[in-house]
Design an enzyme around this catalytic site. Structure first.
Site, mmCIF file in Angstrom:
data_model
loop_
_atom_site.group_PDB
_atom_site.id
_atom_site.type_symbol
_atom_site.label_atom_id
_atom_site.label_comp_id
_atom_site.label_asym_id
_atom_site.label_seq_id
_atom_site.Cartn_x
_atom_site.Cartn_y
_atom_site.Cartn_z
ATOM 1 N NE ARG A 142 -3.814 0.705 1.996
ATOM 2 C CZ ARG A 142 -5.022 0.808 2.566
ATOM 3 N NH1 ARG A 142 -5.198 1.572 3.633
ATOM 4 N NH2 ARG A 142 -6.055 0.167 2.064
ATOM 5 C CG HIS A 189 -8.443 0.134 -2.686
ATOM 6 N ND1 HIS A 189 -7.670 -0.965 -2.350
ATOM 7 C CD2 HIS A 189 -9.064 0.509 -1.531
ATOM 8 C CE1 HIS A 189 -7.820 -1.228 -1.060
ATOM 9 N NE2 HIS A 189 -8.648 -0.347 -0.548
ATOM 10 C CD GLN A 198 -12.931 -1.496 -0.487
ATOM 11 O OE1 GLN A 198 -12.066 -1.455 0.367
ATOM 12 N NE2 GLN A 198 -14.155 -1.914 -0.232
ATOM 13 C CG ASP A 218 -13.687 6.406 -0.699
ATOM 14 O OD1 ASP A 218 -13.597 6.335 0.551
ATOM 15 O OD2 ASP A 218 -12.696 6.277 -1.449
ATOM 16 C CB CYS A 249 -14.228 1.390 0.282
ATOM 17 S SG CYS A 249 -13.752 3.122 0.343
ATOM 18 N NE ARG A 304 -10.309 -5.102 0.670
ATOM 19 C CZ ARG A 304 -9.560 -4.091 1.132
ATOM 20 N NH1 ARG A 304 -10.138 -3.052 1.687
ATOM 21 N NH2 ARG A 304 -8.248 -4.098 0.989
HETATM 22 N N1 CP Z 1 -11.128 -0.048 2.682
HETATM 23 C C1 CP Z 1 -9.854 -0.109 3.094
HETATM 24 O O1 CP Z 1 -8.937 -0.372 2.317
HETATM 25 O O2 CP Z 1 -9.679 0.103 4.422
HETATM 26 P P1 CP Z 1 -8.304 0.323 5.192
HETATM 27 O O3 CP Z 1 -7.761 1.655 4.772
HETATM 28 O O4 CP Z 1 -8.695 0.269 6.636
HETATM 29 O O5 CP Z 1 -7.365 -0.793 4.818
HETATM 30 N N1 NVA Z 2 -10.072 6.762 -1.177
HETATM 31 C C1 NVA Z 2 -9.662 6.339 0.144
HETATM 32 C C2 NVA Z 2 -9.853 4.862 0.294
HETATM 33 C C3 NVA Z 2 -9.450 4.291 1.614
HETATM 34 C C4 NVA Z 2 -9.627 2.809 1.681
HETATM 35 C C5 NVA Z 2 -8.213 6.741 0.371
HETATM 36 O O1 NVA Z 2 -7.404 6.563 -0.549
HETATM 37 O O2 NVA Z 2 -7.880 7.233 1.454
#
Ligand code: CP
Ligand code: NVA
Length: 310
Positions: free
Chosen positions: A104, A131, A134, A228, A268, A296
């Site tokens: 990530r 993502h 997700q 989101d 999400c 997930r």
């Molecule tokens: N939706 C998601 O990826 O959550 P986190 O940021 O908690 O991993």
């Molecule tokens: N769009 C959000 C998703 C988090 C899972 C971010 O990137 O922070």
């Protein structure tokens, strides 16, 4: 599965997407029956995080454990990567110890570069651009709620409407629309549309995608209403401006009154409650946000099993 990595949904064939869903169902059913599935026994996966996480971290770590393998949490700042070691040297070193890497991070090209130099599968656990895990989990959640066959999913034009920012999650939805027969509409403020190249590539691949500017019109024929956060990780400096620009796009009861009774609400998570969506909607009877969070785990087990098993 032919693909070596999971970097973007656009890299997968429709058959591979279906394989993910079938494998997910197999593993989820086994777990619910209490049957163990040690398909990754003796294998290890490194998880590099340059951004915070609750769901991604815990679901990958627990998923790997349930598959009989081991997952290592590698904080970006603790790795030599944070002191200037190159991505390619990191990739080549980690490939000597591990059977897979989940990452990530901010810059999507860093994940592409990591995968180019690694000899083991690389899984994108979120970048500024996309993502994929997700949206694969979300699609599996839709499959369950709409009683669709996971092995040969037919969405029959089911309509997903995404309210708000054309961000990483939205981009993965745009890519998914080119693989499966659902339609996708985004309702963003002007200037916050999804990535142009991703949009164009999906359109050329025959995806049913559209932009709607009026939230009330957008939700009217939606089967799924998705939202989101307005300020994604890394955009904190823009927060005040975003709060103003996105205010008309809040998912609240008065907007839900314009939607079909059967429309499901998805997010999400993490949510900024009271910003992009209100408590009454997120906790309302049509919300399936925690099923998404649970899936997930199951979908990522499917992905890890296909990429690292065998
Ligand atoms: N939706 C998601 O990826 O959550 P986190 O940021 O908690 O991993
Ligand atoms: N769009 C959000 C998703 C988090 C899972 C971010 O990137 O922070």
């Amino acid at each position: 599965m032919e693909s070596q990595d999971l970097i973007n949904i656009s890299d997968l064939t429709t058959t591979e997407v279906m394989e993910v869903f079938s494998e997910t169902k197999k593993l989820k059913d086994s777990l619910k029956k209490g049957k163990s599935t040690p398909v990754l026994a003796g294998k290890a996966m490194g998880m590099i995080f340059h951004k915070p996480s609750t769901r991604t971290r815990v679901s990958f770590e627990v998923g790997m454990y349930q598959l009989g393998g081991y997952a290592l949490y590698l904080s970006g700042s603790d790795l030599q990567l944070g002191r200037g070691e190159t991505i390619s040297d990191t990739a080549r070193t980690l490939s000597r110890y591990l059977n897979g890497i989940m990452i990530r991070t901010f810059n999507h090209q860093d994940v592409v570069e990591l995968a180019r130099h690694a000899t083991i599968p690389v899984i994108n656990g979120l970048t500024d651009l996309s993502h994929p895990c997700q949206v694969l989990g979300d699609l599996y959640t839709i499959i369950e709620h709409f009683k669709i066959n996971p092995a040969k999913p037919k969405f029959n034009g089911l309509k997903v409407v995404f309210l708000g920012d054309g961000n990483n999650v939205a981009n993965s939805w745009v890519e998914a629309a080119a693989k499966l027969d659902f339609s996708f509409a985004i309702c963003p403020p002007s200037g916050y549309e999804p990535n142009k190249q991703i949009w164009q590539a999906s359109e050329e691949a025959g995806a049913h995608i559209s932009v709607e500017r009026d939230p009330k019109k957008a939700v009217a024929d939606a089967d799924i209403i998705y939202t989101d956060v307005w300020t994604s990780m890394g955009q904190e400096k823009e927060r005040d401006k975003r709060l103003r620009v996105f205010a008309p796009f809040q998912l609240n009861s008065s907007l839900m009154a314009k939607a079909k009774k059967s429309a499901k609400v998805m997010h999400c998570l993490p949510a900024h409650r009271g910003e992009e969506a209100t408590d009454e909607v997120l906790d309302g009877p049509t919300s399936i946000i925690f099923d998404q969070a649970e899936n997930r785990l199951h979908v990522q087990k499917g992905i890890m099993s296909l990429l690292m098993g065998g």
